[in-house]
Design an enzyme around this catalytic site. Structure first.
Site, PDB file in Angstrom:
ATOM      1  N   HIS A 130      22.780   2.129  47.368  1.00 20.71           N
ATOM      2  CA  HIS A 130      23.395   2.982  48.398  1.00 20.71           C
ATOM      3  C   HIS A 130      24.608   3.677  47.797  1.00 20.71           C
ATOM      4  O   HIS A 130      25.309   3.126  46.972  1.00 20.71           O
ATOM      5  CB  HIS A 130      23.834   2.132  49.599  1.00 20.71           C
ATOM      6  CG  HIS A 130      24.051   2.935  50.830  1.00 20.71           C
ATOM      7  ND1 HIS A 130      25.212   3.639  51.047  1.00 20.71           N
ATOM      8  CD2 HIS A 130      23.241   3.201  51.880  1.00 20.71           C
ATOM      9  CE1 HIS A 130      25.111   4.272  52.207  1.00 20.71           C
ATOM     10  NE2 HIS A 130      23.933   4.026  52.727  1.00 20.71           N
ATOM     11  N   ASP A 141      16.819   0.976  54.883  1.00 21.41           N
ATOM     12  CA  ASP A 141      15.397   1.362  54.856  1.00 21.41           C
ATOM     13  C   ASP A 141      14.484   0.263  54.344  1.00 21.41           C
ATOM     14  O   ASP A 141      13.260   0.393  54.437  1.00 21.41           O
ATOM     15  CB  ASP A 141      15.230   2.607  53.977  1.00 21.41           C
ATOM     16  CG  ASP A 141      15.963   3.784  54.585  1.00 21.41           C
ATOM     17  OD1 ASP A 141      16.882   4.315  53.953  1.00 21.41           O
ATOM     18  OD2 ASP A 141      15.640   4.127  55.734  1.00 21.41           O
TER      19      ASP A 141
HETATM   20  C1  SDX Z   1      19.958   6.164  53.325  1.00 21.47           C
HETATM   21  O1  SDX Z   1      24.491   7.919  52.754  1.00 21.47           O
HETATM   22  C2  SDX Z   1      24.026   7.274  53.749  1.00 21.47           C
HETATM   23  O2  SDX Z   1      24.728   6.778  54.577  1.00 21.47           O
HETATM   24  C3  SDX Z   1      22.516   7.190  53.830  1.00 21.47           C
HETATM   25  C4  SDX Z   1      21.949   6.238  54.839  1.00 21.47           C
HETATM   26  C5  SDX Z   1      22.256   6.692  56.239  1.00 21.47           C
HETATM   27  O3  SDX Z   1      22.297   5.854  57.120  1.00 21.47           O
HETATM   28  O4  SDX Z   1      22.312   7.942  56.453  1.00 21.47           O
HETATM   29  O5  SDX Z   1      22.487   4.950  54.628  1.00 21.47           O
HETATM   30  C6  SDX Z   1      20.419   6.130  54.727  1.00 21.47           C
HETATM   31  O6  SDX Z   1      19.659   7.206  52.847  1.00 21.47           O
HETATM   32  C7  SDX Z   1      19.922   4.878  52.532  1.00 21.47           C
HETATM   33  C8  SDX Z   1      19.459   5.098  51.072  1.00 21.47           C
HETATM   34  C9  SDX Z   1      17.908   5.241  51.066  1.00 21.47           C
HETATM   35  N1  SDX Z   1      17.452   5.612  49.673  1.00 21.47           N
HETATM   36  C10 SDX Z   1      16.775   4.751  48.936  1.00 21.47           C
HETATM   37  O7  SDX Z   1      16.576   3.574  49.241  1.00 21.47           O
HETATM   38  C11 SDX Z   1      16.248   5.343  47.640  1.00 21.47           C
HETATM   39  C12 SDX Z   1      16.497   4.367  46.483  1.00 21.47           C
HETATM   40  N2  SDX Z   1      17.955   4.313  46.208  1.00 21.47           N
HETATM   41  C13 SDX Z   1      18.442   5.210  45.181  1.00 21.47           C
HETATM   42  O8  SDX Z   1      17.768   6.383  44.992  1.00 21.47           O
HETATM   43  C14 SDX Z   1      19.960   5.274  45.140  1.00 21.47           C
HETATM   44  O9  SDX Z   1      20.430   3.996  45.215  1.00 21.47           O
HETATM   45  C15 SDX Z   1      20.678   6.138  46.173  1.00 21.47           C
HETATM   46  C16 SDX Z   1      20.173   7.528  46.164  1.00 21.47           C
HETATM   47  C17 SDX Z   1      20.553   5.555  47.532  1.00 21.47           C
HETATM   48  C18 SDX Z   1      22.159   6.154  45.788  1.00 21.47           C
HETATM   49  O10 SDX Z   1      22.249   6.765  44.558  1.00 21.47           O
HETATM   50  P1  SDX Z   1      23.693   7.062  43.876  1.00 21.47           P
HETATM   51  O11 SDX Z   1      24.808   6.579  44.695  1.00 21.47           O
HETATM   52  O12 SDX Z   1      23.701   8.491  43.461  1.00 21.47           O
HETATM   53  O13 SDX Z   1      23.689   6.100  42.654  1.00 21.47           O
HETATM   54  P2  SDX Z   1      23.091   6.453  41.249  1.00 21.47           P
HETATM   55  O14 SDX Z   1      21.787   7.185  41.454  1.00 21.47           O
HETATM   56  O15 SDX Z   1      24.157   7.120  40.467  1.00 21.47           O
HETATM   57  O16 SDX Z   1      22.755   5.006  40.665  1.00 21.47           O
HETATM   58  C19 SDX Z   1      23.753   4.250  39.977  1.00 21.47           C
HETATM   59  C20 SDX Z   1      22.945   3.384  38.978  1.00 21.47           C
HETATM   60  C21 SDX Z   1      22.025   4.214  38.078  1.00 21.47           C
HETATM   61  O17 SDX Z   1      21.810   3.481  36.916  1.00 21.47           O
HETATM   62  P3  SDX Z   1      22.751   3.791  35.582  1.00 21.47           P
HETATM   63  O18 SDX Z   1      22.658   5.294  35.342  1.00 21.47           O
HETATM   64  O19 SDX Z   1      24.138   3.332  35.981  1.00 21.47           O
HETATM   65  O20 SDX Z   1      22.117   2.957  34.480  1.00 21.47           O
HETATM   66  O21 SDX Z   1      22.063   2.513  39.716  1.00 21.47           O
HETATM   67  C22 SDX Z   1      20.719   2.838  39.393  1.00 21.47           C
HETATM   68  C23 SDX Z   1      20.720   4.230  38.836  1.00 21.47           C
HETATM   69  O22 SDX Z   1      19.619   4.441  37.959  1.00 21.47           O
HETATM   70  N3  SDX Z   1      19.965   2.791  40.672  1.00 21.47           N
HETATM   71  C24 SDX Z   1      18.749   2.262  40.809  1.00 21.47           C
HETATM   72  C25 SDX Z   1      18.455   2.352  42.181  1.00 21.47           C
HETATM   73  N4  SDX Z   1      19.489   2.940  42.823  1.00 21.47           N
HETATM   74  C26 SDX Z   1      20.420   3.198  41.879  1.00 21.47           C
HETATM   75  N5  SDX Z   1      17.877   1.718  39.895  1.00 21.47           N
HETATM   76  C27 SDX Z   1      16.700   1.277  40.413  1.00 21.47           C
HETATM   77  N6  SDX Z   1      16.339   1.332  41.710  1.00 21.47           N
HETATM   78  C28 SDX Z   1      17.202   1.862  42.630  1.00 21.47           C
HETATM   79  N7  SDX Z   1      16.863   1.923  43.901  1.00 21.47           N
END
Ligand code: SDX
Length: 434
Positions: free
Chosen positions: A313, A370
């Site tokens: 998140h 989710d």
């Molecule tokens: C919602 O914002 C809100 O409030 C949203 C929400 C709401 O109520 O409106 O809460 C609802 O959208 C919840 C989120 C739903 N999305 C998912 O579940 C999709 C999977 N999650 C990711 O795509 C990700 O965690 C995000 C998009 C939710 C957040 O991404 P960020 O904050 O941009 O973080 P990032 O992509 O920079 O990740 C940081 C690190 C990275 O690795 P490094 O580059 O540091 O090595 O964490 C890793 C990412 O690769 N990472 C994951 C991951 N999420 C982050 N690796 C594997 N699986 C994941 N799910």
């Protein structure tokens, strides 16, 4: 008490005031930055460290896993409140009295008729159309059938306030009808209208699930579960779709058009579309023999685009408080309905492995809202393509509340700056010279 921030650029030093919120969050107010520094701006891809506004609607603390709507904890509201009173709270700022809630519901029911011509637009969609695309299109089309004056100005605040109220009850009245129509169209069922003798949430279920020539038999377990899910999804401060609604509304586009843009933003699999992606991921793991370790390895592999959907998140670096509530609700609903869903076991083992895996622990990646919601929606008989539509239904009051707050505060049109990194000036050459 520190009340200023200092910025040093080369020989020059600048001071900027600090804004401190009621929960002691601190922001540097840089509205004069470009002017005093002769053009210097900040940049912050994805606005991870940038506030777009001050808001009194929702407070969340990602480190502590706290979420409150207008000061009330999400745990209390999910346990004790009715979705419509939470909608009232988010939009108008206070919990309604019994009479206020009754009038609000009456006004919503009076505004829940959708123009028959909207059916013609719906009929133009192929059955294969994703319901989020249908819902976003039909929501925008509502403007054509309700050319209401969304003009929020101070010429006559009372009249303006009434027209704003009228639009709010139209959104809350008409969009659940569009949701049920989008669902029933996909199944080739006749389009149902609501039953004004029912509660708001029960009516949504009846509009969606009533079978032709059969009486609709309400299931209190499902009504209670949907009420809780809609409350949990009702607002989440400046998430992607709410920020979209605010910025579209900041151009003085109407409420329907702004909400339509929010629906489109929510559709993305990194945002609201994640609940559909979680179910598809769990199904894929099940079909692949339930090998959760293989998918954990894929999620950690930088060369693999696969991510563990429902995990991580932007704000929560602790458990999403909503995920905790939904996980308990998932067990209750499956138990009460006597459903033994194998993907719940897969979800539990994924969660257990991720919570003990250094990759996820180091990055503070926890289950989000989710991760478990899809399991409940599926148990309620809602098809996976409708999961994000149910999220949108829940988020309506949040989108409306933020739109109203932005417009009533007369916030300026949103227009971010950029740093140009393209070609510097060059001379045009005729095609014969290229
Ligand atoms: C919602 O914002 C809100 O409030 C949203 C929400 C709401 O109520 O409106 O809460 C609802 O959208 C919840 C989120 C739903 N999305 C998912 O579940 C999709 C999977 N999650 C990711 O795509 C990700 O965690 C995000 C998009 C939710 C957040 O991404 P960020 O904050 O941009 O973080 P990032 O992509 O920079 O990740 C940081 C690190 C990275 O690795 P490094 O580059 O540091 O090595 O964490 C890793 C990412 O690769 N990472 C994951 C991951 N999420 C982050 N690796 C594997 N699986 C994941 N799910």
């Amino acid at each position: 008490m520190i009340d200023k921030a200092k910025l040093q650029i080369g020989e020059n030093s600048y001071e900027f005031p600090l804004i401190v919120g009621t929960e002691n969050e601190i922001a540097i107010d840089i509205k004069t930055l470009r002017g005093v520094t002769d053009g210097v701006i900040t940049i912050d891809a994805g606005y991870k460290n940038t506030g777009a506004c001050q808001s009194a609607i929702t407070f969340l603390d990602g480190e502590k896993g706290i979420l409150r709507y207008r000061g009330y904890s999400i745990e209390e509201l999910a346990e004790k409140a009715d979705f419509l009173e939470v909608a009232y709270l988010l939009i108008f700022g206070e919990l309604p009295s019994k009479e206020e809630l009754q009038k609000f519901h009456e006004d919503i029911k009076e505004n829940s008729i959708v123009d028959e011509d909207v059916r013609k637009i719906l009929d133009a969609f192929p059955k294969s159309a994703h319901p989020m695309g249908v819902l976003s299109s039909l929501t925008s089309a509502l403007t054509a059938f309700n050319p209401s004056n969304d003009k929020i100005n101070n010429i006559d605040y009372q009249r303006t306030k009434k027209s704003l109220y009228d639009n709010i009850v139209k959104v809350l009245g008409k969009i659940p009808v569009l949701v049920s129509w989008a669902y029933r169209k996909k199944l080739g069922l006749p389009l149902e209208y609501g039953d004004n003798s029912l509660g708001y949430v029960e009516n949504i279920l009846k509009m969606m699930f009533k079978k032709p020539n059969e009486d609709y038999v309400p299931n209190q377990v499902i009504i209670t579960a949907l009420n809780k899910l809609l409350i949990l999804h009702a607002d989440h401060e400046q998430n992607c779709s709410t920020s979209t609604v605010r910025i579209v509304g900041s151009s003085h586009a109407g409420l329907f058009a702004s909400i339509s843009s929010g629906i489109s933003a929510l559709w993305g699999p990194l945002h609201g579309g994640a609940n559909q992606a979680v179910l598809e991921m769990l199904e894929a793991i099940r079909e692949d023999g339930g090998d959760t370790k293989k998918y954990m390895a894929k999620a950690k592999d930088k060369n693999d685009p696969f991510r563990l959907m429902g995990f991580g998140h932007r704000v929560y670096k602790n458990f999403d408080p909503r995920a905790k509530i939904i996980k308990v609700a998932a067990y209750e609903v499956l138990n009460d309905l006597g459903i033994d869903d194998p993907i719940l076991e897969i979800a539990k083992s994924l969660e257990k492995e991720a919570l003990n895996d250094p990759y996820f622990v180091d990055r503070k990646l926890y289950p989000n809202v989710d991760f478990y919601s899809g399991i409940i929606y599926r148990a309620m008989g809602i098809p996976v393509e409708m999961f994000t539509v149910m999220f949108a239904l829940g988020r309506l009051p949040g989108w409306i509340g933020h739109w109203c707050e932005m417009r009533l505060r007369k916030e300026p049109i949103g227009r971010p700056r950029q740093i140009y990194t393209g070609e510097t000036q060059r001379e045009f050459k005729n095609i014969s010279q290229r």
